[in-house]
Design a protein around this motif. Sequence first.
Motif, PDB file in Angstrom:
ATOM      1  N   UNK A 122     -56.292   4.299  57.153  1.00 29.62           N
ATOM      2  CA  UNK A 122     -57.389   3.946  56.242  1.00 29.62           C
ATOM      3  C   UNK A 122     -57.549   2.425  56.194  1.00 29.62           C
ATOM      4  N   UNK A 123     -56.435   1.701  56.207  1.00 29.01           N
ATOM      5  CA  UNK A 123     -56.487   0.232  56.237  1.00 29.01           C
ATOM      6  C   UNK A 123     -57.223  -0.224  57.495  1.00 29.01           C
ATOM      7  N   UNK A 124     -56.917   0.390  58.612  1.00 23.76           N
ATOM      8  CA  UNK A 124     -57.582   0.023  59.871  1.00 23.76           C
ATOM      9  C   UNK A 124     -59.072   0.320  59.807  1.00 23.76           C
ATOM     10  N   UNK A 125     -59.448   1.448  59.192  1.00 22.33           N
ATOM     11  CA  UNK A 125     -60.877   1.762  59.041  1.00 22.33           C
ATOM     12  C   UNK A 125     -61.572   0.701  58.191  1.00 22.33           C
ATOM     13  N   UNK A 126     -60.940   0.289  57.097  1.00 21.39           N
ATOM     14  CA  UNK A 126     -61.533  -0.743  56.238  1.00 21.39           C
ATOM     15  C   UNK A 126     -61.728  -2.046  56.999  1.00 21.39           C
ATOM     16  N   UNK A 127     -60.781  -2.386  57.865  1.00 23.99           N
ATOM     17  CA  UNK A 127     -60.903  -3.637  58.624  1.00 23.99           C
ATOM     18  C   UNK A 127     -62.108  -3.635  59.572  1.00 23.99           C
ATOM     19  N   UNK A 128     -62.658  -2.472  59.851  1.00 25.66           N
ATOM     20  CA  UNK A 128     -63.827  -2.395  60.729  1.00 25.66           C
ATOM     21  C   UNK A 128     -65.097  -2.905  60.049  1.00 25.66           C
ATOM     22  N   UNK A 129     -65.104  -2.947  58.707  1.00 30.87           N
ATOM     23  CA  UNK A 129     -66.314  -3.392  58.007  1.00 30.87           C
ATOM     24  C   UNK A 129     -66.053  -4.380  56.877  1.00 30.87           C
ATOM     25  N   UNK A 130     -64.777  -4.701  56.621  1.00 29.80           N
ATOM     26  CA  UNK A 130     -64.472  -5.589  55.489  1.00 29.80           C
ATOM     27  C   UNK A 130     -63.356  -6.567  55.847  1.00 29.80           C
ATOM     28  N   UNK A 131     -63.332  -7.658  55.127  1.00 29.16           N
ATOM     29  CA  UNK A 131     -62.205  -8.570  55.184  1.00 29.16           C
ATOM     30  C   UNK A 131     -61.172  -8.027  54.206  1.00 29.16           C
ATOM     31  N   UNK A 132     -59.962  -7.771  54.693  1.00 29.64           N
ATOM     32  CA  UNK A 132     -58.922  -7.189  53.854  1.00 29.64           C
ATOM     33  C   UNK A 132     -57.796  -8.209  53.691  1.00 29.64           C
ATOM     34  N   UNK A 133     -57.446  -8.465  52.440  1.00 26.13           N
ATOM     35  CA  UNK A 133     -56.371  -9.387  52.103  1.00 26.13           C
ATOM     36  C   UNK A 133     -55.315  -8.600  51.332  1.00 26.13           C
ATOM     37  N   UNK A 134     -54.043  -8.946  51.545  1.00 32.83           N
ATOM     38  CA  UNK A 134     -52.966  -8.272  50.826  1.00 32.83           C
ATOM     39  C   UNK A 134     -52.067  -9.299  50.152  1.00 32.83           C
ATOM     40  N   UNK A 135     -51.425  -8.867  49.064  1.00 35.19           N
ATOM     41  CA  UNK A 135     -50.470  -9.721  48.374  1.00 35.19           C
ATOM     42  C   UNK A 135     -49.404  -8.843  47.728  1.00 35.19           C
ATOM     43  N   UNK A 136     -48.178  -9.343  47.735  1.00 33.27           N
ATOM     44  CA  UNK A 136     -47.040  -8.621  47.177  1.00 33.27           C
ATOM     45  C   UNK A 136     -46.587  -9.317  45.902  1.00 33.27           C
ATOM     46  N   UNK A 137     -46.340  -8.515  44.857  1.00 31.41           N
ATOM     47  CA  UNK A 137     -45.826  -9.021  43.591  1.00 31.41           C
ATOM     48  C   UNK A 137     -44.511  -8.317  43.293  1.00 31.41           C
ATOM     49  N   UNK A 138     -43.477  -9.108  43.015  1.00 30.44           N
ATOM     50  CA  UNK A 138     -42.161  -8.563  42.698  1.00 30.44           C
ATOM     51  C   UNK A 138     -41.884  -8.790  41.209  1.00 30.44           C
ATOM     52  N   UNK A 139     -41.561  -7.704  40.520  1.00 28.26           N
ATOM     53  CA  UNK A 139     -41.277  -7.759  39.083  1.00 28.26           C
ATOM     54  C   UNK A 139     -39.837  -7.284  38.875  1.00 28.26           C
ATOM     55  N   UNK A 140     -39.001  -8.163  38.362  1.00 36.21           N
ATOM     56  CA  UNK A 140     -37.592  -7.847  38.200  1.00 36.21           C
ATOM     57  C   UNK A 140     -37.312  -7.291  36.814  1.00 36.21           C
ATOM     58  N   UNK A 141     -36.621  -6.157  36.778  1.00 34.71           N
ATOM     59  CA  UNK A 141     -36.170  -5.556  35.525  1.00 34.71           C
ATOM     60  C   UNK A 141     -34.841  -6.189  35.124  1.00 34.71           C
ATOM     61  N   UNK A 142     -34.623  -6.323  33.840  1.00 37.12           N
ATOM     62  CA  UNK A 142     -33.340  -6.804  33.345  1.00 37.12           C
ATOM     63  C   UNK A 142     -32.279  -5.734  33.600  1.00 37.12           C
ATOM     64  N   UNK A 143     -31.104  -6.162  34.008  1.00 38.96           N
ATOM     65  CA  UNK A 143     -30.013  -5.209  34.262  1.00 38.96           C
ATOM     66  C   UNK A 143     -29.295  -4.874  32.979  1.00 38.96           C
TER      67      UNK A 143
END
Length: 143
Positions: A122-143
């Motif tokens: 699906x990501x590859x299909x989207x790239x055929x007609x759109x600019x696709x940007x990704x970002x990762x967010x890491x959220x740390x839980x208290x131990x």
Amino acid sequence: MVKNIVSTVWTGKSHFETDNLSGHKLTMFDKSQDNGNTVGFAPKALMLSSLAGCSGLDVISLLEKMRAEVTNFKVIVTAELTDEHPKFYKNVKVDYHFTDSDLKPEKIQKAVNLSVTKYCGVMEMFRQFATVETEIYLHTLEK
């Protein structure tokens, strides 16, 4: 070559019911119309859900194989439509949110990269007609 077939039937007003390969059905409708209490999805929004689901399934599977499971995982897709008809998504942002007390950033990055560049059709299909940007967010839980 694998062939997929779905059947979509007009059920009145601006409603359509569609099935999928699992045999389950869902309702699609024109969100600009009064749909009363109808529970369903607008077709273009459903595309964004498909993108999030496809990549999310890849990422979770890869993290399990890498022994880097997380407590919580969420994919948020934001997309911008063109102004002129036919309106389609031209800019898409996919944000991956991971939460755990023991995050493994390198493995998370690798899993996301593999989904984005190799596995998510699906990501590859989207790239055929759109600019696709990704970002990762890491959220740390208290131990």
